[in-house]
Motif scaffolding. Sequence first.
Motif, PDB file in Angstrom:
ATOM      1  N   ALA A   1      27.996  58.901   4.965  1.00 28.04           N
ATOM      2  CA  ALA A   1      26.921  59.465   5.787  1.00 28.04           C
ATOM      3  C   ALA A   1      25.545  59.025   5.302  1.00 28.04           C
ATOM      4  O   ALA A   1      24.621  58.833   6.098  1.00 28.04           O
ATOM      5  N   THR A   2      25.395  58.865   3.991  1.00 29.20           N
ATOM      6  CA  THR A   2      24.102  58.491   3.425  1.00 29.20           C
ATOM      7  C   THR A   2      23.712  57.067   3.794  1.00 29.20           C
ATOM      8  O   THR A   2      22.533  56.772   3.992  1.00 29.20           O
ATOM      9  N   TRP A   3      24.696  56.171   3.877  1.00 35.78           N
ATOM     10  CA  TRP A   3      24.395  54.784   4.243  1.00 35.78           C
ATOM     11  C   TRP A   3      23.565  54.723   5.524  1.00 35.78           C
ATOM     12  O   TRP A   3      22.511  54.078   5.568  1.00 35.78           O
ATOM     13  N   SER A   4      24.019  55.386   6.553  1.00 31.82           N
ATOM     14  CA  SER A   4      23.314  55.320   7.841  1.00 31.82           C
ATOM     15  C   SER A   4      22.258  56.394   7.978  1.00 31.82           C
ATOM     16  O   SER A   4      21.148  56.118   8.453  1.00 31.82           O
ATOM     17  N   GLY A   5      22.566  57.612   7.542  1.00 33.48           N
ATOM     18  CA  GLY A   5      21.651  58.722   7.758  1.00 33.48           C
ATOM     19  C   GLY A   5      20.419  58.689   6.890  1.00 33.48           C
ATOM     20  O   GLY A   5      19.355  59.153   7.291  1.00 33.48           O
ATOM     21  N   THR A   6      20.539  58.142   5.680  1.00 31.98           N
ATOM     22  CA  THR A   6      19.405  58.080   4.761  1.00 31.98           C
ATOM     23  C   THR A   6      18.791  56.691   4.697  1.00 31.98           C
ATOM     24  O   THR A   6      17.567  56.548   4.688  1.00 31.98           O
ATOM     25  N   TYR A   7      19.641  55.652   4.670  1.00 32.70           N
ATOM     26  CA  TYR A   7      19.145  54.299   4.445  1.00 32.70           C
ATOM     27  C   TYR A   7      19.056  53.432   5.700  1.00 32.70           C
ATOM     28  O   TYR A   7      18.475  52.345   5.662  1.00 32.70           O
ATOM     29  N   GLY A   8      19.667  53.871   6.796  1.00 30.55           N
ATOM     30  CA  GLY A   8      19.616  53.083   8.023  1.00 30.55           C
ATOM     31  C   GLY A   8      20.433  51.815   7.956  1.00 30.55           C
ATOM     32  O   GLY A   8      20.127  50.834   8.636  1.00 30.55           O
ATOM     33  N   VAL A   9      21.496  51.815   7.146  1.00 29.83           N
ATOM     34  CA  VAL A   9      22.345  50.634   6.978  1.00 29.83           C
ATOM     35  C   VAL A   9      23.708  50.902   7.590  1.00 29.83           C
ATOM     36  O   VAL A   9      24.344  51.916   7.291  1.00 29.83           O
ATOM     37  N   THR A  10      24.162  49.990   8.444  1.00 28.80           N
ATOM     38  CA  THR A  10      25.485  50.107   9.048  1.00 28.80           C
ATOM     39  C   THR A  10      26.203  48.768   8.959  1.00 28.80           C
ATOM     40  O   THR A  10      25.576  47.710   8.903  1.00 28.80           O
ATOM     41  N   ALA A  11      27.526  48.831   8.937  1.00 27.39           N
ATOM     42  CA  ALA A  11      28.342  47.618   8.888  1.00 27.39           C
ATOM     43  C   ALA A  11      29.527  47.786   9.820  1.00 27.39           C
ATOM     44  O   ALA A  11      30.105  48.873   9.934  1.00 27.39           O
ATOM     45  N   SER A  12      29.871  46.695  10.485  1.00 33.63           N
ATOM     46  CA  SER A  12      31.025  46.691  11.376  1.00 33.63           C
ATOM     47  C   SER A  12      31.652  45.309  11.334  1.00 33.63           C
ATOM     48  O   SER A  12      31.005  44.318  11.695  1.00 33.63           O
TER      49      SER A  12
ATOM     50  N   LYS B   1      19.784  41.771  11.285  1.00 34.32           N
ATOM     51  CA  LYS B   1      21.236  41.777  11.265  1.00 34.32           C
ATOM     52  C   LYS B   1      21.753  40.464  10.673  1.00 34.32           C
ATOM     53  O   LYS B   1      21.314  39.386  11.059  1.00 34.32           O
ATOM     54  N   PHE B   2      22.692  40.585   9.733  1.00 36.72           N
ATOM     55  CA  PHE B   2      23.367  39.446   9.125  1.00 36.72           C
ATOM     56  C   PHE B   2      24.857  39.554   9.453  1.00 36.72           C
ATOM     57  O   PHE B   2      25.440  40.624   9.316  1.00 36.72           O
ATOM     58  N   SER B   3      25.474  38.449   9.843  1.00 32.38           N
ATOM     59  CA  SER B   3      26.884  38.503  10.214  1.00 32.38           C
ATOM     60  C   SER B   3      27.546  37.137  10.060  1.00 32.38           C
ATOM     61  O   SER B   3      26.875  36.111   9.872  1.00 32.38           O
ATOM     62  N   ASN B   4      28.881  37.145  10.130  1.00 29.38           N
ATOM     63  CA  ASN B   4      29.678  35.919  10.177  1.00 29.38           C
ATOM     64  C   ASN B   4      29.371  34.986   9.010  1.00 29.38           C
ATOM     65  O   ASN B   4      29.155  33.788   9.186  1.00 29.38           O
TER      66      ASN B   4
END
Length: 455
Positions: free
Chosen positions: A94-105, A443-446
């Motif tokens: 929860a802290t990754w997105s809720g506190t730091y604004g970082v998500t990964a998929s 965004k960084f990917s691939n």
Amino acid sequence: MKSLLIILAVVGLCYGQNAGTNTPEVHLDMPIQNCESGSCQSQSTKVVMDSNWRWAHETTGYTNCYDGNEWSPEFCPDADTCTANCAIDGVDQATWSGTYGVTASGGSLSLKFVTQGTYSTNVGSRVYLMESDSAYRIFYLKNKEFSVDIDTSQLPCGLNGALYFVEMEKDGGMSSYPTNKAGAAYGTGYCDAQCPHDVKFIAGKANSDGWKPSENDPNAGEGKYGACCFEMDIWEANSQAQSFTSHPCNVNGYHPCEGTECGDNGADRYSGVCDKDGCDFASYRNGVHDFYGPGLTVNSNSVITVITQFITADGSDNGDLSEIRRIYIQNGQTIQNAAVNFPGVTAYDSITEPYCNEIKSFFGDVDDHEAKGGLRNMGQSLGRGHVLVMSLWDDHYANMLWLDSSYPTDGDLNAPGTLRGPCPITSGVPSEVESQYASATVKFSNIKIGPIQSY
């Protein structure tokens, strides 16, 4: 209730060293493609949050060890006591997105600039790629090609969505410095060619002695020591400008510094152990103003595949690094790097030793790159292995004008090298970009690594 301490993002932040247990540590999955064998296979890599963005508190409770931009006099009267008293805590899902604004998929990572959390406002972030939950993924880039898809369309003037490599230790410094109990699992051990003094713990010890709070950043400061190492900037960019840069040093690996060897700005800048300026290849600065940006040849409004080739003189993994070449792919089209566009200057389109020497002479820059061993030395560092860093930050020192505007701001606009991007010299003020562009995202990917010309 515990109070999270989030530090504003500036170049070179990091800290440790004890590992807290109040919040379980979670690393986000971010698999990459390893094509080094000739066929691509998915590697189950992860990302860890840099230790500086974590809550730092007394080891036996919840009280902050670092508050605002000062160390707690109660827990940190001196460096040894501070090191023993303080711990950094985990980052849960929860802290990754809720506190730091970082998500990964899947293989994609998104970093949001400003996130309003329950207890704090977080600005920027920095993460490292891991091969396991206790070790960074080490990249050996000589005679290899590194590829990544990047979206900078939502980054205005004054921001930097950066992806780069530094010669950090694989375990974050745990084996070298026994007082570091957190290690790579908690994102410790940061260093770069700027030899940053705002690293809160260096060599497993609190950098609290002689700490000076920043005059223009309410959450940052500088300590007596710095943390130096080789740095290879693959991508420093926003939607308006971009560059890639080699930063060699005359020391190997992670190197704590003090005094002159840190090369602090001013008289000591070129006396330090690392080349802070680096040899940069920036199309706008090199006289090509219609190559990168919204709607241009490399269109920053869309996702860009950024390919960087590390070419050796003899075509082997053990050969001397002789060239760093850039290629772009966008909408199915391969785009070669723009060549230098100044009368009387060789039309280089990659970083080579002749390019670095000639362009620095033309710009009137100090050639600290050659003084620190140039590409050959940079290649030796890449041969020892580097850690991948991904970050989003604003600049409290120079408002990012060195990347996207005219710099120095009082320089002659007609002097070669002064123009670095189209942004006005009034742009990039941190308080303004933080309030106006809170939702800015990179965004960084691939991510792929493989043989030369495998793209």
